[in-house]
Design an enzyme around this catalytic site. Structure first.
Site, PDB file in Angstrom:
ATOM      1  N   ARG A 136      -1.536 -22.550  58.944  1.00 50.21           N
ATOM      2  CA  ARG A 136      -0.680 -21.682  58.121  1.00 50.21           C
ATOM      3  C   ARG A 136      -1.402 -20.395  57.737  1.00 50.21           C
ATOM      4  O   ARG A 136      -0.777 -19.333  57.619  1.00 50.21           O
ATOM      5  CB  ARG A 136      -0.216 -22.441  56.880  1.00 50.21           C
ATOM      6  CG  ARG A 136       0.807 -23.542  57.233  1.00 50.21           C
ATOM      7  CD  ARG A 136       0.850 -24.584  56.143  1.00 50.21           C
ATOM      8  NE  ARG A 136       1.946 -25.544  56.284  1.00 50.21           N
ATOM      9  CZ  ARG A 136       1.916 -26.621  57.084  1.00 50.21           C
ATOM     10  NH1 ARG A 136       0.859 -26.872  57.836  1.00 50.21           N
ATOM     11  NH2 ARG A 136       2.942 -27.455  57.119  1.00 50.21           N
ATOM     12  N   GLN A 179       6.594 -30.266  58.770  1.00 52.23           N
ATOM     13  CA  GLN A 179       6.746 -29.356  59.907  1.00 52.23           C
ATOM     14  C   GLN A 179       8.178 -28.832  59.993  1.00 52.23           C
ATOM     15  O   GLN A 179       8.398 -27.646  60.240  1.00 52.23           O
ATOM     16  CB  GLN A 179       6.338 -30.067  61.198  1.00 52.23           C
ATOM     17  CG  GLN A 179       4.849 -30.409  61.209  1.00 52.23           C
ATOM     18  CD  GLN A 179       4.410 -31.160  62.444  1.00 52.23           C
ATOM     19  OE1 GLN A 179       5.230 -31.525  63.287  1.00 52.23           O
ATOM     20  NE2 GLN A 179       3.119 -31.406  62.543  1.00 52.23           N
ATOM     21  N   ASP A 209      -0.810 -39.257  58.105  1.00 53.44           N
ATOM     22  CA  ASP A 209      -1.829 -39.137  59.162  1.00 53.44           C
ATOM     23  C   ASP A 209      -2.945 -40.166  59.017  1.00 53.44           C
ATOM     24  O   ASP A 209      -3.839 -40.232  59.865  1.00 53.44           O
ATOM     25  CB  ASP A 209      -2.433 -37.726  59.142  1.00 53.44           C
ATOM     26  CG  ASP A 209      -1.414 -36.675  59.585  1.00 53.44           C
ATOM     27  OD1 ASP A 209      -0.471 -37.022  60.328  1.00 53.44           O
ATOM     28  OD2 ASP A 209      -1.551 -35.514  59.169  1.00 53.44           O
ATOM     29  N   LYS A 238       4.179 -39.588  66.675  1.00 50.13           N
ATOM     30  CA  LYS A 238       3.020 -38.713  66.452  1.00 50.13           C
ATOM     31  C   LYS A 238       2.362 -38.439  67.808  1.00 50.13           C
ATOM     32  O   LYS A 238       2.993 -38.603  68.844  1.00 50.13           O
ATOM     33  CB  LYS A 238       2.060 -39.377  65.455  1.00 50.13           C
ATOM     34  CG  LYS A 238       2.622 -39.466  64.044  1.00 50.13           C
ATOM     35  CD  LYS A 238       2.778 -38.093  63.431  1.00 50.13           C
ATOM     36  CE  LYS A 238       3.386 -38.149  62.044  1.00 50.13           C
ATOM     37  NZ  LYS A 238       3.738 -36.817  61.553  1.00 50.13           N
TER      38      LYS A 238
HETATM   39  C1  S3P Z   1       1.710 -31.544  59.346  1.00 53.71           C
HETATM   40  C2  S3P Z   1       2.724 -32.389  58.982  1.00 53.71           C
HETATM   41  C3  S3P Z   1       2.791 -33.797  59.396  1.00 53.71           C
HETATM   42  C4  S3P Z   1       1.450 -34.304  59.898  1.00 53.71           C
HETATM   43  C5  S3P Z   1       0.782 -33.330  60.823  1.00 53.71           C
HETATM   44  C6  S3P Z   1       0.564 -31.994  60.151  1.00 53.71           C
HETATM   45  C7  S3P Z   1       1.767 -30.148  58.909  1.00 53.71           C
HETATM   46  O1  S3P Z   1       3.749 -33.926  60.418  1.00 53.71           O
HETATM   47  O2  S3P Z   1       1.598 -35.541  60.551  1.00 53.71           O
HETATM   48  O3  S3P Z   1      -0.494 -33.832  61.247  1.00 53.71           O
HETATM   49  O4  S3P Z   1       0.728 -29.443  58.981  1.00 53.71           O
HETATM   50  O5  S3P Z   1       2.831 -29.710  58.456  1.00 53.71           O
HETATM   51  P1  S3P Z   1       5.321 -34.152  60.107  1.00 53.71           P
HETATM   52  O6  S3P Z   1       5.800 -32.964  59.399  1.00 53.71           O
HETATM   53  O7  S3P Z   1       5.964 -34.294  61.459  1.00 53.71           O
HETATM   54  O8  S3P Z   1       5.371 -35.411  59.307  1.00 53.71           O
END
Ligand code: S3P
Length: 416
Positions: free
Chosen positions: A10, A153, A299, A326
């Site tokens: 980000r 995400q 995670d 994942k």
């Molecule tokens: C993340 C969100 C998570 C996580 C990923 C990183 C992020 O995924 O598993 O490693 O940086 O927004 P999801 O939004 O699909 O749960």
């Protein structure tokens, strides 16, 4: 511990789209986050790397990106692809988002569908998987989206598209997820309203460059928290670990299992809570993992599976069906691997029942999933004999230097 992966992605994205120059410290030198930096380089953003873990990003402003040559390669990174899908939907030019074999199997409709409702046009193969062609020059409009999935995400993709949209973009989540996008947008001067599970912003503002201090990644620390918990006589000090409450579900769960984890020097760095953690060995007991913690430790399940396999009694995981999409199907891959090491484990569609006991050596497949490989490396510390873990190169996506750090604190990990 290396820098936080979510924050590092980000930080590159927002500083690239900001007016002015931002300095990022503690940037994760992982393949995933470097892919994001490379992608913005392809679109004309100058990013200097004066030292490891440091980036100076010369922002081009919200509308300053240049059409890239060739496709944008997100490598193994779901975060890069999904967040960029939102950001690219607002550009004047077309772009193609592509990834490696694992990413090319991951579901993207969760972002392409709501983005299409906002007016985006994104072409994908029939299965809704990458590569994605994001068409530029579309007029986006804000929506109020009730997300069926607890996913940072998805939320972040919509917020990034929302920067370019007319009107307001709101996202409601079934459970609150990590809020780095909204916190960082605020730090970059974009008005954003947010609380647990709901966020909203409107288009038509600007991002102003700021410096970003990236905390250490709790998800990387998690492997060391588990190893210190399960290896007799251990004591580990982990410094400067990101303690955002949307990331630290594993701490609650391990403590409920009997783990001895102390927090010291709690402070704020770069707008994020951080602390040093002191972890000592303690006998663990199996528990029913509260569903309320699942999103806050999404995670950390590979590491938790190992802790559970070393605990006394049964650990039950429910409400974690997201693990199946994942970097690998983490429920199936952990279950198969743990069985190869002698554990008793029953898979369910949304979790598993893991009976604690004694693990033995064996060979496991990581299916190219960094966190699976690191979890089994942790298990290697408690087995008689050796564990051979196949297909480990992707550890470098999130944790370059894992092997050296692991060996530095007493594990014996050899790479072939
Ligand atoms: C993340 C969100 C998570 C996580 C990923 C990183 C992020 O995924 O598993 O490693 O940086 O927004 P999801 O939004 O699909 O749960």
């Amino acid at each position: 511990m290396p820098g936080d992966k979510s924050v590092s992605h980000r930080a590159i994205m927002l500083s690239a789209l900001a007016d002015g120059t931002s300095r990022i410290r503690g940037f994760l030198e992982g393949e995933d986050t470097r892919a994001t930096a490379r992608i913005f380089g392809q679109m004309g953003v100058r990013i200097d790397a004066p030292s490891p873990g440091e980036r100076v990003v010369h922002g081009v402003g919200l509308r300053g990106l240049r059409a890239p040559e060739g496709e944008l390669d997100c490598g193994n990174s779901g975060t890069a692809m999904r967040l960029l899908c939102g950001a690219m939907a607002g550009q004047a030019f077309d772009s193609i988002l592509a990834g490696d074999a694992s990413l090319s199997k991951r579901p993207m409709r969760r972002v392409t569908e709501p983005l299409s409702t906002m007016g985006a046009r994104i072409e994908a193969p029939e299965a809704g998987t990458p590569p994605l062609r994001v068409c530029g020059g579309r007029a986006l409009r804000g929506i109020d989206y009730e997300s069926p999935i607890a996913s940072a995400q998805v939320k972040s993709a919509l917020l990034l598209a929302g920067l370019y949209a007319e009107g307001e973009t709101f996202v409601t989540e079934p459970r609150p997820t990590r809020d780095y996008t909204e916190r960082m947008l605020h730090a970059f001067g974009w008005p954003v309203e947010f609380g647990p599970g709901r966020v909203g912003l409107s288009g038509g503002h600007a991002l102003r460059a700021v410096d970003v201090d990236v905390p250490a990644d709790f998800s990387s620390a998690a492997f060391f928290i588990v190893v210190a918990s399960i290896v007799p006589d251990s004591e580990l000090l982990l410094r400067n670990v990101g303690m955002n409450p949307r990331r630290t579900g594993l701490l609650h769960v391990l403590r409920a299992m009997g783990a001895d984890i102390m927090e010291s020097n709690a402070r704020e760095a770069g707008g994020e809570p951080v602390a040093d953690l002191i972890v000592r060995h303690a006998p663990l007991r199996g528990i029913d993992v509260p569903v309320a913690h699942v999103a806050d430790m999404i995670d950390e399940f590979p590491a938790l599976f190992i802790a559970a396999a070393c605990a006394e009694g049964v650990t039950t995981i429910r409400g974690a069906e997201e693990l199946r999409v994942k970097e690998s199907d983490r429920i199936a891959v952990m279950a198969t691997g743990l069985r190869a090491l002698g554990a008793r484990i029953e898979e369910t569609p949304d979790g598993a029942m893991i009976e604690g006991g004694t693990l033995h050596g064996g060979t496991v497949e990581s299916h190219g999933d960094h966190r699976i490989a690191m979890a089994f490396a942790v298990a290697g510390a408690v087995v008689d004999g050796a564990i051979t873990i196949r297909d480990c190169a992707n550890v470098a996506t999130s944790f370059p230097g894992f092997v050296e750090l692991a060996n530095g604190c007493g594990l014996a990990v050899h790479t072939a």
